[in-house]
Design an enzyme around this catalytic site. Structure first.
Site, short mmCIF file in Angstrom:
data_model
loop_
_atom_site.label_atom_id
_atom_site.label_comp_id
_atom_site.label_asym_id
_atom_site.label_seq_id
_atom_site.Cartn_x
_atom_site.Cartn_y
_atom_site.Cartn_z
N GLU A 1 -8.10 -4.32 -0.41
CA GLU A 1 -8.64 -4.91 -1.63
C GLU A 1 -8.61 -6.44 -1.58
OE1 GLU A 1 -9.61 -3.13 -4.58
OE2 GLU A 1 -9.51 -1.36 -3.33
N HIS B 1 0.85 -1.20 0.00
CA HIS B 1 0.00 0.00 0.00
C HIS B 1 0.88 1.24 0.00
CE1 HIS B 1 -3.06 2.93 1.22
NE2 HIS B 1 -3.92 2.06 0.75
#
Ligand code: ACO
Length: 359
Positions: free
Chosen positions: A307, A252
């Site tokens: 996700e 991320h």
């Protein structure tokens, strides 16, 4: 000094939420996100973001009435929905139908009741459009069901499984608010001109629609589909990393440690271990992927992002990929509207400068 993309610029002060990328924390009005997903419903967390406090039981009852009874689309919205071409994507449908709600009652300043009413209608727009496209009859919202339960009910035409409701509800709580992201910024910029709430939300939906923002977990689903066929998952993933591929659902830009939303989703999914093959697959793929990443990318602090588990949830509840970003929109409505209300409380018009480099 010019800051492309306004990177690193603090453009507003907010009491709504804090994204702490270094320490892997996400906080809504003083509450750690995991605390909220453990104990609270979508309605309670929406109330917290809008009203600034967790509701007392009586306040929650009243709020349920207001929120759940606002789900029905107005006749104008229904007419607009009917008139749209079949090939219009769902985000454009949301933007257009919501826009039809912008009559003269939506002026400056925006109100909390307007925020509640618009947010309540998003699942009805999505489900009505989906059912129309698939030639099924429209399903009226059921006011006795919770926000998330009713969304799945209107989409599938039957009462959803409790574990599916809880999994989607957790995802939707986790994605309600995330600081000054592009769509929230859009909403605040529009509101800062003393425009109305519907216009601010239409701007936000248009911003969310872009692939750099409303990113769907589709690529993680492709990875899970591939992995499902493999005997040795870890060696399969290692080969991908060695070939220079990124494992979708890991790493991320902001969170340089665990993504708190991924941790909260995982916690919720672990309660349901053994009940759904996709959730189980995701849990086992994570173990193999982290081992492969530690071996081939040591010291890079790569963990699962939101996700990854979102993909498993979408698979488990059989949500069509065309609905991933619209579902994210349904939850982010709460954050957008809370930010617009905050902007209106102490407004300064956004008006940055540009540097001329032309002839
Ligand atoms: N799989 C394998 N290796 C990875 C991954 C991954 N998912 N992510 C990063 N790395 C490696 C990079 O190859 C790089 O290795 P190197 O040092 O040998 O060159 C190192 O880790 C650092 O990677 P960067 O790309 O520089 O990290 P950055 O923080 O810039 O990127 C990003 C973050 C874009 C999310 C990246 O991790 C990625 O592409 N992940 C996969 C896609 C994904 O899951 N996206 C969803 C993000 S969550 C969200 O948007 C809500």
């Amino acid at each position: 000094m010019m800051k492309p993309g306004l990177k690193g610029v603090i453009a507003a002060e907010t009491k709504i939420g804090e994204v702490d990328g270094l320490n892997g924390r996400l906080v809504y009005r003083g509450y750690e996100i995991r605390e909220l997903t453990k104990e609270r419903t979508f309605e309670e967390v929406a109330y917290l973001l809008w009203y600034g406090k967790i509701p007392e039981p009586e306040e929650l009852l009243q709020f349920h009435r207001l929120f759940h009874q606002s789900r029905q689309l107005t006749p104008v919205m229904m007419n607009v929905l009917d008139a749209l071409p079949d090939n219009m994507d769902m985000m454009s449908v949301l933007r257009t139908v919501l826009s039809a709600e912008g009559d003269s009652t939506y002026g400056w300043k925006p109100t909390l009741d307007q925020a509640v009413s618009l947010t309540a209608k998003i699942p009805t727009i999505i489900a009505s459009r989906k059912n129309t496209l698939e030639g099924r009859p429209l399903i009226d919202p059921d006011n006795n069901l919770s926000h998330v339960e009713n969304y799945l009910y209107m989409l599938h035409g039957s009462l959803p499984k409790a574990e599916h409701v809880r999994a989607l509800e957790t995802y939707m709580i986790l994605t309600m608010e995330h600081g000054m992201n592009a769509s929230t910024f859009s909403a605040r910029v529009t509101a800062s001109t003393e425009s109305d709430l519907v216009s601010a939300i239409c701007a936000a939906i248009g911003t969310m629609k872009g692939p750099l923002h409303g990113g769907a977990p589709s690529e993680v689903i492709a990875l899970l589909d591939e992995v499902k066929q493999e005997q040795n998952v870890r060696s399969f993933l290692s080969q991908k990393i060695l070939a220079g591929e990124k494992l979708m659902g890991f790493g991320h830009r902001v969170y340089k440690t665990h993504d708190p939303r991924a941790l909260a989703l995982k916690e919720k999914l672990m309660e349901q271990e053994g009940k759904d093959e996709w959730l189980d697959l995701a849990l086992s793929v994570e173990v193999a992927a982290i081992a492969a990443l530690e071996e081939h990318k040591p010291g890079r602090a790569l963990y699962t992002n939101v996700e990854f588990y979102a993909a498993a949830i979408m698979k488990a509840i059989e949500l069509d990929p065309s609905l991933f970003t619209p579902t994210f929109t349904a939850s982010r409505m709460v954050g957008w509207t809370a930010h617009v209300l905050e902007q209106a409380e102490n407004n300064t018009i956004f008006r940055p400068l540009s540097r001329y480099i032309g002839k």
